[in-house]
Design a protein around this motif. Structure first.
Motif, short mmCIF file in Angstrom:
data_model
loop_
_atom_site.label_atom_id
_atom_site.label_comp_id
_atom_site.label_asym_id
_atom_site.label_seq_id
_atom_site.Cartn_x
_atom_site.Cartn_y
_atom_site.Cartn_z
N ASP A 140 -11.16 -2.20 -7.99
CA ASP A 140 -10.57 -0.95 -7.50
C ASP A 140 -11.49 -0.38 -6.42
OD1 ASP A 140 -9.45 1.56 -7.12
OD2 ASP A 140 -10.23 2.38 -9.01
N THR B 257 -7.10 2.07 -2.19
CA THR B 257 -6.26 3.24 -2.37
C THR B 257 -6.29 4.18 -1.14
OG1 THR B 257 -8.04 4.30 -3.64
CG2 THR B 257 -6.35 3.09 -4.88
N GLU C 170 -0.69 3.43 -7.83
CA GLU C 170 -2.01 3.88 -8.29
C GLU C 170 -1.88 4.74 -9.54
OE1 GLU C 170 -5.82 6.45 -6.56
OE2 GLU C 170 -4.10 6.05 -5.28
N ILE D 123 -7.49 2.55 -13.49
CA ILE D 123 -6.80 1.57 -12.65
C ILE D 123 -7.22 0.14 -12.98
CG2 ILE D 123 -6.55 0.73 -10.28
CD1 ILE D 123 -6.66 3.63 -9.35
#
Length: 345
Positions: A37, A109, A141, A331
């Motif tokens: 992530d 992200t 997300e 995540i």
């Protein structure tokens, strides 16, 4: 779907791939899976093997890279931020190779979603590290975060609110927990995270200046939540809140008075909302140098934690629960659950 206390703390224990997909029927508990992530502030990797209905972690990595530093002003990822992030990704690539990962997914992200040179950075990261980063939507997300941490939601019948305070955005997800896996009722992504909000409204000199900046941040966040606030159900008897982010784990550590961060003490902790507000107010009135002296904050988080407090308080205004659940998972764990589920024979 919409757009984008007094109790004692409780603890609970715990598409693309950068690796080769296993053949159907060849899934085994010896295989290693990985989730990476890359956020606006952090780069985090988790490598695990299936174990029962969950998984056992075999390796992990986390580093503050501040990929989104300066993004609010320039709309671009800076050269320095890219260099820091590539250095972290090289370490991740080495771990993926050494652990013989069978299946991996790496996501990026808000910083990469927003930056003009986000796609250019993704291409460079792949060329230099072999890691292919998927730039995921705010909705995905949010759903991954829910999948990764929902087991820590307190029992109850009313809808629960799960939130993820990131570096460049904050995701809010309203879920129905009556089933085995929570059902998403509504969600909202606000364009403020600890990095973007600090750069846009942080600072201030002296106690009055610091508190004025904090009030500005609170107002900006509250305004960004307004569309979601209008859609929220009324008359909830017992609102439940669960947060997954560095902000809530840091404040949970401060609440416990820990001398150093201890995931086993923080993941699954439930803190009275009044205590979270008190800590937030105290931190907002401190100079950066004073915050840095707190062992659970340190120099890496000292300048960003107040923005996280402003976001958290605005969330507690929006959904006035008596207690705040804290999850040191999100995540990455959601990605792993998806990968392992898809790979089962």
């Amino acid at each position: 779907m919409g757009d984008a206390s007094a109790h004692e703390p409780r603890r609970q224990q715990p598409d693309r791939s950068a690796a080769i997909r296993p053949q159907r029927g060849r899934w085994s508990t010896a295989q290693a899976f990985a989730a990476l992530d890359l956020g606006t502030n952090n780069c985090r990797l988790l490598i695990a093997r299936p174990q029962g209905t969950g998984f056992a972690v075999v390796d992990a990595f986390s580093r503050i890279v501040r990929l989104g530093e300066g993004l609010a002003a320039s709309n671009r990822l800076s050269d320095a931020a890219i260099d820091r992030t590539l250095a972290a990704l090289r370490i991740c690539a080495d771990k993926l190779q050494r652990r013989n990962v069978t299946l991996a997914r790496s996501v990026a992200t808000e910083a990469c979603r927003r930056a003009e040179n986000g796609a250019e950075f993704i291409a460079r990261a792949y060329a230099e590290t072999g890691i292919h980063l998927d730039i995921i939507s705010a909705e995905e997300e949010a759903r991954l975060a829910v999948l990764g941490c929902h087991v820590l939601i307190e029992p109850g019948e009313d809808p629960a609110l799960i939130f993820d305070i990131g570096g460049g955005s904050t995701e809010l997800v309203l879920v129905d927990t009556s089933g085995v896996v929570p059902r998403v009722l509504d969600w909202h992504s606000a364009p403020w995270g600890v990095v973007s909000l600090t750069e846009s409204a942080g600072g201030g000199e002296g106690r009055d200046g610091l508190l004025a900046a904090y009030a500005r941040m609170r107002a900006m966040v509250t305004d960004s939540f307004a569309p979601f606030a209008q859609r929220l159900p009324r008359g909830i008897v017992r609102p439940r809140l669960l947060g997954t982010s560095g902000t809530v784990t840091t404040l949970g550590s401060v609440h416990l008075g820990l001398s150093h961060y201890d995931r086993s003490m923080v993941d699954g902790l439930i803190v009275p909302a009044d205590a979270m507000r008190r800590i937030s107010g105290e931190l907002a009135a401190m100079a950066v140098s004073e915050r840095a002296q707190l062992s659970c904050i340190g120099t890496e988080r000292a300048d960003l934690v107040v923005a996280g407090c402003a976001i958290l308080e605005s969330i507690m205004d929006l959904w006035p629960a008596e207690r705040v659940g804290i999850a040191d998972r999100g995540i990455r764990e959601g990605i792993l659950r998806r990968l392992m589920g898809a790979a089962r024979p």
